[in-house]
Design a protein around this motif. Structure first.
Motif, PDB file in Angstrom:
ATOM      1  N   VAL A  44       0.848  -1.205   0.000  1.00 16.99           N
ATOM      2  CA  VAL A  44       0.000   0.000   0.000  1.00 16.99           C
ATOM      3  C   VAL A  44       0.880   1.251   0.000  1.00 16.99           C
ATOM      4  CG1 VAL A  44      -1.674   1.326   1.361  1.00 16.99           C
ATOM      5  CG2 VAL A  44      -2.002  -1.128   1.032  1.00 16.99           C
ATOM      6  N   SER A  45       1.928   1.264   0.805  1.00 13.89           N
ATOM      7  CA  SER A  45       2.833   2.411   0.839  1.00 13.89           C
ATOM      8  C   SER A  45       3.501   2.638  -0.509  1.00 13.89           C
ATOM      9  CB  SER A  45       3.905   2.215   1.910  1.00 13.89           C
ATOM     10  OG  SER A  45       3.330   2.198   3.183  1.00 13.89           O
ATOM     11  N   GLY A  46       3.930   1.563  -1.147  1.00 14.05           N
ATOM     12  CA  GLY A  46       4.532   1.675  -2.474  1.00 14.05           C
ATOM     13  C   GLY A  46       3.558   2.219  -3.502  1.00 14.05           C
ATOM     14  N   TYR A  47       2.316   1.765  -3.437  1.00 15.65           N
ATOM     15  CA  TYR A  47       1.284   2.252  -4.357  1.00 15.65           C
ATOM     16  C   TYR A  47       1.042   3.748  -4.144  1.00 15.65           C
ATOM     17  CZ  TYR A  47      -3.223   3.171  -6.457  1.00 15.65           C
ATOM     18  OH  TYR A  47      -4.231   3.742  -7.191  1.00 15.65           O
ATOM     19  N   ILE A  48       0.913   4.155  -2.889  1.00 11.05           N
ATOM     20  CA  ILE A  48       0.667   5.562  -2.588  1.00 11.05           C
ATOM     21  C   ILE A  48       1.834   6.421  -3.074  1.00 11.05           C
ATOM     22  CG2 ILE A  48       0.429   7.245  -0.709  1.00 11.05           C
ATOM     23  CD1 ILE A  48      -1.120   5.048   0.837  1.00 11.05           C
ATOM     24  N   ALA A  49       3.061   5.990  -2.805  1.00 13.02           N
ATOM     25  CA  ALA A  49       4.239   6.748  -3.236  1.00 13.02           C
ATOM     26  C   ALA A  49       4.301   6.838  -4.746  1.00 13.02           C
ATOM     27  CB  ALA A  49       5.510   6.099  -2.694  1.00 13.02           C
ATOM     28  N   ASN A  50       4.117   5.714  -5.416  1.00 14.74           N
ATOM     29  CA  ASN A  50       4.189   5.690  -6.874  1.00 14.74           C
ATOM     30  C   ASN A  50       3.123   6.588  -7.496  1.00 14.74           C
ATOM     31  OD1 ASN A  50       5.229   4.705  -9.394  1.00 14.74           O
ATOM     32  ND2 ASN A  50       3.408   3.399  -9.525  1.00 14.74           N
ATOM     33  N   THR A  51       1.908   6.483  -6.994  1.00 15.54           N
ATOM     34  CA  THR A  51       0.813   7.285  -7.527  1.00 15.54           C
ATOM     35  C   THR A  51       1.060   8.774  -7.283  1.00 15.54           C
ATOM     36  OG1 THR A  51      -0.705   5.455  -7.120  1.00 15.54           O
ATOM     37  CG2 THR A  51      -1.686   7.611  -7.478  1.00 15.54           C
ATOM     38  N   GLY A  52       1.475   9.121  -6.061  1.00 16.93           N
ATOM     39  CA  GLY A  52       1.744  10.518  -5.745  1.00 16.93           C
ATOM     40  C   GLY A  52       2.876  11.094  -6.585  1.00 16.93           C
ATOM     41  N   LEU A  53       3.949  10.344  -6.746  1.00 16.00           N
ATOM     42  CA  LEU A  53       5.081  10.813  -7.551  1.00 16.00           C
ATOM     43  C   LEU A  53       4.696  10.964  -9.016  1.00 16.00           C
ATOM     44  CD1 LEU A  53       7.933   8.752  -5.881  1.00 16.00           C
ATOM     45  CD2 LEU A  53       7.658  11.248  -5.824  1.00 16.00           C
ATOM     46  N   LYS A  54       3.881  10.051  -9.533  1.00 16.83           N
ATOM     47  CA  LYS A  54       3.421  10.162 -10.922  1.00 16.83           C
ATOM     48  C   LYS A  54       2.582  11.421 -11.122  1.00 16.83           C
ATOM     49  CE  LYS A  54       3.344   5.442 -12.651  1.00 16.83           C
ATOM     50  NZ  LYS A  54       2.481   4.315 -13.053  1.00 16.83           N
ATOM     51  N   ILE A  55       1.721  11.711 -10.167  1.00 15.92           N
ATOM     52  CA  ILE A  55       0.874  12.898 -10.285  1.00 15.92           C
ATOM     53  C   ILE A  55       1.725  14.167 -10.264  1.00 15.92           C
ATOM     54  CG2 ILE A  55      -0.871  14.299  -9.103  1.00 15.92           C
ATOM     55  CD1 ILE A  55      -2.213  11.635  -8.256  1.00 15.92           C
ATOM     56  N   VAL A  56       2.690  14.222  -9.353  1.00 12.41           N
ATOM     57  CA  VAL A  56       3.493  15.441  -9.212  1.00 12.41           C
ATOM     58  C   VAL A  56       4.514  15.581 -10.345  1.00 12.41           C
ATOM     59  CG1 VAL A  56       5.187  16.623  -7.756  1.00 12.41           C
ATOM     60  CG2 VAL A  56       3.206  15.536  -6.719  1.00 12.41           C
ATOM     61  N   PHE A  57       5.230  14.507 -10.651  1.00 16.64           N
ATOM     62  CA  PHE A  57       6.333  14.612 -11.593  1.00 16.64           C
ATOM     63  C   PHE A  57       6.065  13.994 -12.961  1.00 16.64           C
ATOM     64  CE2 PHE A  57       8.371  14.605  -7.350  1.00 16.64           C
ATOM     65  CZ  PHE A  57       8.880  15.889  -7.392  1.00 16.64           C
ATOM     66  N   GLY A  58       5.098  13.112 -13.061  1.00 20.26           N
ATOM     67  CA  GLY A  58       4.864  12.418 -14.320  1.00 20.26           C
ATOM     68  C   GLY A  58       3.758  13.012 -15.173  1.00 20.26           C
ATOM     69  N   THR A  59       2.974  13.886 -14.591  1.00 17.11           N
ATOM     70  CA  THR A  59       1.869  14.501 -15.308  1.00 17.11           C
ATOM     71  C   THR A  59       2.253  15.923 -15.682  1.00 17.11           C
ATOM     72  OG1 THR A  59       0.321  13.222 -13.967  1.00 17.11           O
ATOM     73  CG2 THR A  59      -0.593  15.091 -15.166  1.00 17.11           C
ATOM     74  N   ASP A  68      -5.346  18.355  -6.173  1.00 16.36           N
ATOM     75  CA  ASP A  68      -6.354  17.859  -5.222  1.00 16.36           C
ATOM     76  C   ASP A  68      -7.090  16.627  -5.751  1.00 16.36           C
ATOM     77  OD1 ASP A  68      -7.785  19.047  -7.224  1.00 16.36           O
ATOM     78  OD2 ASP A  68      -8.965  20.346  -5.912  1.00 16.36           O
ATOM     79  N   TYR A  69      -6.428  15.865  -6.583  1.00 11.62           N
ATOM     80  CA  TYR A  69      -7.032  14.644  -7.122  1.00 11.62           C
ATOM     81  C   TYR A  69      -6.098  13.464  -6.878  1.00 11.62           C
ATOM     82  CZ  TYR A  69      -3.904  15.738 -11.016  1.00 11.62           C
ATOM     83  OH  TYR A  69      -2.799  16.023 -11.766  1.00 11.62           O
ATOM     84  N   GLY A  70      -6.595  12.269  -7.196  1.00 12.56           N
ATOM     85  CA  GLY A  70      -5.804  11.060  -6.948  1.00 12.56           C
ATOM     86  C   GLY A  70      -5.594  10.874  -5.453  1.00 12.56           C
ATOM     87  N   VAL A  71      -4.398  10.471  -5.064  1.00  6.76           N
ATOM     88  CA  VAL A  71      -4.112  10.268  -3.645  1.00  6.76           C
ATOM     89  C   VAL A  71      -4.122  11.579  -2.871  1.00  6.76           C
ATOM     90  CG1 VAL A  71      -2.869   8.081  -3.889  1.00  6.76           C
ATOM     91  CG2 VAL A  71      -1.619  10.245  -4.084  1.00  6.76           C
ATOM     92  N   PHE A  72      -3.998  12.691  -3.579  1.00  7.05           N
ATOM     93  CA  PHE A  72      -4.007  14.003  -2.932  1.00  7.05           C
ATOM     94  C   PHE A  72      -5.404  14.433  -2.497  1.00  7.05           C
ATOM     95  CE2 PHE A  72      -0.042  13.959  -5.224  1.00  7.05           C
ATOM     96  CZ  PHE A  72       0.837  14.560  -4.332  1.00  7.05           C
TER      97      PHE A  72
END
Length: 147
Positions: A44-59, A68-72
């Motif tokens: 779960v921690s890995g999923y949250i980190a991966n998703t958050g990093l993708k939103i911030v740096f991959g999008t 304010d979307y996704g895990v945010f």
């Protein structure tokens, strides 16, 4: 600072869990339970980190704005939450009181970093970020604390 804390934690966790056994309390829970719980927390921690990093740096973002979307939409600092979860997952697998003490200090560090970041974000985004802070908890989903 985050890397230093993680290296200190990992060193103490490995030394205590596998060599010194100074404060290893793993025998309190059966191995299958520790592995299951620890693995779930790590995944779960890995999923949250991966998703958050993708939103911030991959999008690609055309203009800076409050995310304010996704895990945010669940927590304001999902990447810090996932780091705390990483520590917790390792602690569940091989329980060490010494490493738990470092984990508590890491939580304090991440809380301080969160507060610092929020001051910067309030300066940058003003009311938009203040509204976001009122809607979304800082680190723990569903738990509203001091803003």
């Amino acid at each position: 600072m985050q890397l230093i804390f993680f290296l200190v934690f990992l060193t103490i966790w490995i030394a205590d869990s596998f060599f010194l056994h100074f404060s290893d309390v793993s025998t309190l829970l059966p191995l299958w339970l520790r592995l299951t719980a620890g693995s779930i927390v790590l995944i779960v921690s890995g999923y949250i980190a991966n998703t958050g990093l993708k939103i911030v740096f991959g999008t690609p973002h055309t203009e800076p704005k409050v995310i304010d979307y996704g895990v945010f939409k669940w927590v304001r600092h999902p990447i810090y939450l996932s780091a705390i979860g990483l520590y917790m997952g390792l602690l569940l697998i091989k329980m060490s009181i010494s490493a738990s003490i470092v984990w508590v200090f890491a939580i304090v560090l991440y809380y301080g970093l969160s507060r610092f970041e929020e001051r910067l974000l309030l300066e940058r985004f003003g009311d938009d970020y203040a509204l976001y802070m009122n809607k979304v908890p800082m680190l723990l989903p569903f738990i509203r604390g001091r803003k």
